[in-house]
Design a protein around this motif. Structure first.
Motif, PDB file in Angstrom:
ATOM      1  N   LEU A 117       0.825  -1.207   0.000  1.00 38.76           N
ATOM      2  CA  LEU A 117       0.000   0.000   0.000  1.00 38.76           C
ATOM      3  C   LEU A 117       0.859   1.258   0.000  1.00 38.76           C
ATOM      4  CD1 LEU A 117      -2.431  -1.017   2.911  1.00 38.76           C
ATOM      5  CD2 LEU A 117      -2.744  -1.470   0.474  1.00 38.76           C
ATOM      6  N   GLY A 118       0.207   2.393  -0.230  1.00 32.58           N
ATOM      7  CA  GLY A 118       0.858   3.694  -0.080  1.00 32.58           C
ATOM      8  C   GLY A 118       0.774   4.536  -1.324  1.00 32.58           C
ATOM      9  N   ARG A 119       1.533   5.630  -1.309  1.00 32.93           N
ATOM     10  CA  ARG A 119       1.609   6.537  -2.445  1.00 32.93           C
ATOM     11  C   ARG A 119       3.050   6.725  -2.912  1.00 32.93           C
ATOM     12  NH1 ARG A 119      -2.997   5.530  -2.113  1.00 32.93           N
ATOM     13  NH2 ARG A 119      -4.784   6.953  -1.935  1.00 32.93           N
ATOM     14  N   GLY A 120       3.957   5.920  -2.383  1.00 31.03           N
ATOM     15  CA  GLY A 120       5.367   6.047  -2.722  1.00 31.03           C
ATOM     16  C   GLY A 120       5.730   5.319  -4.005  1.00 31.03           C
ATOM     17  N   ILE A 146      -2.946  -4.910  -3.527  1.00 27.95           N
ATOM     18  CA  ILE A 146      -1.909  -3.991  -3.991  1.00 27.95           C
ATOM     19  C   ILE A 146      -2.628  -2.704  -4.358  1.00 27.95           C
ATOM     20  CG2 ILE A 146      -0.077  -3.569  -5.669  1.00 27.95           C
ATOM     21  CD1 ILE A 146       0.061  -6.616  -6.092  1.00 27.95           C
ATOM     22  N   ARG A 147      -2.265  -1.590  -3.697  1.00 25.92           N
ATOM     23  CA  ARG A 147      -3.041  -0.374  -3.919  1.00 25.92           C
ATOM     24  C   ARG A 147      -2.193   0.887  -3.762  1.00 25.92           C
ATOM     25  NH1 ARG A 147      -5.918   1.944   0.297  1.00 25.92           N
ATOM     26  NH2 ARG A 147      -6.128  -0.106   1.275  1.00 25.92           N
ATOM     27  N   ALA A 162       1.236 -15.227  -9.191  1.00 28.25           N
ATOM     28  CA  ALA A 162       1.310 -16.543  -9.827  1.00 28.25           C
ATOM     29  C   ALA A 162       0.693 -17.588  -8.897  1.00 28.25           C
ATOM     30  CB  ALA A 162       2.760 -16.902 -10.137  1.00 28.25           C
ATOM     31  N   MET A 163      -0.284 -18.315  -9.408  1.00 25.07           N
ATOM     32  CA  MET A 163      -0.983 -19.351  -8.637  1.00 25.07           C
ATOM     33  C   MET A 163      -1.565 -18.781  -7.348  1.00 25.07           C
ATOM     34  SD  MET A 163       1.580 -22.597  -9.325  1.00 25.07           S
ATOM     35  CE  MET A 163       3.061 -21.604  -9.067  1.00 25.07           C
ATOM     36  N   CYS A 164      -2.132 -17.571  -7.459  1.00 26.41           N
ATOM     37  CA  CYS A 164      -2.716 -16.889  -6.302  1.00 26.41           C
ATOM     38  C   CYS A 164      -4.244 -16.912  -6.381  1.00 26.41           C
ATOM     39  CB  CYS A 164      -2.245 -15.439  -6.248  1.00 26.41           C
ATOM     40  SG  CYS A 164      -0.467 -15.238  -5.962  1.00 26.41           S
ATOM     41  N   GLN A 165      -4.871 -16.633  -5.244  1.00 24.01           N
ATOM     42  CA  GLN A 165      -6.324 -16.527  -5.186  1.00 24.01           C
ATOM     43  C   GLN A 165      -6.717 -15.264  -4.438  1.00 24.01           C
ATOM     44  OE1 GLN A 165      -8.683 -20.156  -4.404  1.00 24.01           O
ATOM     45  NE2 GLN A 165      -6.726 -21.200  -4.052  1.00 24.01           N
ATOM     46  N   ARG A 166      -7.778 -14.632  -4.922  1.00 19.86           N
ATOM     47  CA  ARG A 166      -8.338 -13.422  -4.320  1.00 19.86           C
ATOM     48  C   ARG A 166      -7.277 -12.318  -4.242  1.00 19.86           C
ATOM     49  NH1 ARG A 166     -10.253 -17.660  -1.476  1.00 19.86           N
ATOM     50  NH2 ARG A 166      -8.916 -17.292   0.330  1.00 19.86           N
ATOM     51  N   VAL A 167      -7.025 -11.734  -5.408  1.00 21.17           N
ATOM     52  CA  VAL A 167      -6.041 -10.658  -5.549  1.00 21.17           C
ATOM     53  C   VAL A 167      -6.762  -9.402  -6.021  1.00 21.17           C
ATOM     54  CG1 VAL A 167      -3.942  -9.892  -6.714  1.00 21.17           C
ATOM     55  CG2 VAL A 167      -4.227 -12.310  -6.124  1.00 21.17           C
ATOM     56  N   ALA A 168      -6.567  -8.282  -5.310  1.00 20.28           N
ATOM     57  CA  ALA A 168      -7.165  -7.000  -5.680  1.00 20.28           C
ATOM     58  C   ALA A 168      -6.054  -5.996  -5.953  1.00 20.28           C
ATOM     59  CB  ALA A 168      -8.079  -6.495  -4.565  1.00 20.28           C
ATOM     60  N   ILE A 169      -6.036  -5.454  -7.175  1.00 17.77           N
ATOM     61  CA  ILE A 169      -5.029  -4.472  -7.582  1.00 17.77           C
ATOM     62  C   ILE A 169      -5.755  -3.201  -8.005  1.00 17.77           C
ATOM     63  CG2 ILE A 169      -3.122  -3.972  -9.156  1.00 17.77           C
ATOM     64  CD1 ILE A 169      -2.761  -6.995  -9.521  1.00 17.77           C
ATOM     65  N   SER A 170      -5.494  -2.092  -7.317  1.00 18.71           N
ATOM     66  CA  SER A 170      -6.200  -0.852  -7.641  1.00 18.71           C
ATOM     67  C   SER A 170      -5.291   0.355  -7.486  1.00 18.71           C
ATOM     68  CB  SER A 170      -7.434  -0.691  -6.742  1.00 18.71           C
ATOM     69  OG  SER A 170      -7.064  -0.589  -5.377  1.00 18.71           O
ATOM     70  N   ASP A 171      -5.584   1.394  -8.266  1.00 18.08           N
ATOM     71  CA  ASP A 171      -4.853   2.665  -8.199  1.00 18.08           C
ATOM     72  C   ASP A 171      -3.345   2.454  -8.308  1.00 18.08           C
ATOM     73  OD1 ASP A 171      -4.692   5.470  -7.984  1.00 18.08           O
ATOM     74  OD2 ASP A 171      -4.344   5.358  -5.820  1.00 18.08           O
ATOM     75  N   LEU A 172      -2.935   1.450  -9.055  1.00 18.07           N
ATOM     76  CA  LEU A 172      -1.512   1.168  -9.258  1.00 18.07           C
ATOM     77  C   LEU A 172      -1.036   1.921 -10.495  1.00 18.07           C
ATOM     78  CD1 LEU A 172       0.957  -0.645  -8.402  1.00 18.07           C
ATOM     79  CD2 LEU A 172       0.126  -2.305 -10.077  1.00 18.07           C
ATOM     80  N   LYS A 173       0.138   2.540 -10.408  1.00 22.59           N
ATOM     81  CA  LYS A 173       0.687   3.294 -11.532  1.00 22.59           C
ATOM     82  C   LYS A 173       1.999   2.661 -11.954  1.00 22.59           C
ATOM     83  CE  LYS A 173      -0.442   6.002  -8.560  1.00 22.59           C
ATOM     84  NZ  LYS A 173      -1.300   5.937  -7.339  1.00 22.59           N
ATOM     85  N   LEU A 174       2.089   2.250 -13.229  1.00 23.99           N
ATOM     86  CA  LEU A 174       3.282   1.595 -13.760  1.00 23.99           C
ATOM     87  C   LEU A 174       3.854   2.447 -14.885  1.00 23.99           C
ATOM     88  CD1 LEU A 174       1.832  -2.023 -14.008  1.00 23.99           C
ATOM     89  CD2 LEU A 174       3.472  -1.230 -12.341  1.00 23.99           C
ATOM     90  N   GLU A 196      -8.435  -2.647 -11.162  1.00 21.70           N
ATOM     91  CA  GLU A 196      -9.280  -1.489 -11.444  1.00 21.70           C
ATOM     92  C   GLU A 196      -8.553  -0.180 -11.143  1.00 21.70           C
ATOM     93  OE1 GLU A 196     -12.798  -1.567  -9.052  1.00 21.70           O
ATOM     94  OE2 GLU A 196     -11.698  -1.874  -7.165  1.00 21.70           O
ATOM     95  N   ASP A 197      -8.914   0.843 -11.934  1.00 22.33           N
ATOM     96  CA  ASP A 197      -8.399   2.206 -11.740  1.00 22.33           C
ATOM     97  C   ASP A 197      -6.873   2.246 -11.733  1.00 22.33           C
ATOM     98  OD1 ASP A 197     -11.001   3.189 -11.540  1.00 22.33           O
ATOM     99  OD2 ASP A 197     -11.075   2.799  -9.386  1.00 22.33           O
ATOM    100  N   CYS A 198      -6.239   1.511 -12.635  1.00 18.18           N
ATOM    101  CA  CYS A 198      -4.783   1.488 -12.719  1.00 18.18           C
ATOM    102  C   CYS A 198      -4.299   2.215 -13.974  1.00 18.18           C
ATOM    103  CB  CYS A 198      -4.266   0.048 -12.734  1.00 18.18           C
ATOM    104  SG  CYS A 198      -4.586  -0.876 -11.215  1.00 18.18           S
ATOM    105  N   PHE A 199      -3.014   2.583 -13.967  1.00 10.32           N
ATOM    106  CA  PHE A 199      -2.375   3.209 -15.125  1.00 10.32           C
ATOM    107  C   PHE A 199      -1.169   2.363 -15.490  1.00 10.32           C
ATOM    108  CE2 PHE A 199       0.794   5.747 -17.204  1.00 10.32           C
ATOM    109  CZ  PHE A 199       0.090   6.599 -18.051  1.00 10.32           C
TER     110      PHE A 199
END
Length: 208
Positions: A117-120, A146-147, A162-174, A196-199
């Motif tokens: 998490l975070g904004r860094g 991951i947010r 990889a081989m994961c379950q129940r993963v939430a990725i949001s507001d991620l910037k790449l 959702e809401d990723c760049f």
């Protein structure tokens, strides 16, 4: 809403604020660009073409900042951190403060209830191609979040559950995915993944 004011280092001939679907029409006066930001958004401001792009990431205000003294939190405060490989275990959180630049990668295996998490900024620009696994790599993990963070200059694939379950990725910037085969988000043999809401601005595959 907020007003955005940008001073350009070069004469401004044309400006595009993307995504164009937002309908943001900037005002240009000399070397100054102004427009209204309607709320939390991920924008690219292109000055005189797409080679000169300013990435503007306005995220929502954080509401659940973890306690730096919590023993389950790997807390990276303001400043530059040369962390290398960060290993998360079950129940742990990696938090990157908005003023933090963390050089390294975050990995977890066979863990549950882990958060990043975070904004860094998580920066892998100092890692050579085969010296370490992906910038964020999660193997056989469950209940992952991951947010909010920025991932910069990955040396290989950037984010790999990889081989994961129940993963939430949001507001991620790449961004800065300039090296060969620098994918964005690669979902490998997982179940129940929400992005959702990723760049993502990648050299190769953005989301797979």
């Amino acid at each position: 809403p907020a007003e955005v004011v940008i001073a350009s280092a070069r004469p401004v001939e044309q400006v595009a604020v993307r995504p164009l679907s937002l309908g943001i029409a900037p005002e240009v006066e000399g070397d100054t660009i102004r427009f209204q930001l309607p709320g939390p958004r991920h924008l690219v401001v292109e000055v005189n073409g797409w080679h000169h792009a300013l990435h503007l990431f306005a995220s929502p205000i954080e509401e659940d900042v973890p306690d730096p003294d919590d023993p389950t939190v790997r807390y990276f405060g303001p400043g530059v951190h040369h962390a290398g490989e960060i290993i998360l275990h079950s129940g742990e959180t990696a938090y990157l403060h908005g003023g933090a630049i963390v050089h390294g990668a975050i990995h977890a295996e066979d863990a549950h209830h882990v958060k990043i998490l975070g904004r860094g900024i998580l920066d892998s620009s100092t890692i050579q191609r085969f010296d370490m696994g992906p910038t964020i790599c999660l193997g056989r993990c469950t209940d992952v979040e991951i947010r909010g963070i920025v991932v910069r200059d990955p040396h290989v694939w950037a984010v790999v559950p990889a081989m994961c379950q129940r993963v939430a990725i949001s507001d991620l910037k790449l961004i800065g995915l300039w090296r060969y085969n620098a994918d964005g988000i690669d979902i490998v043999n997982c179940r129940d993944v929400l992005i959702e809401d990723c760049f993502v601005r990648s050299f190769d595959d953005s989301i797979v």
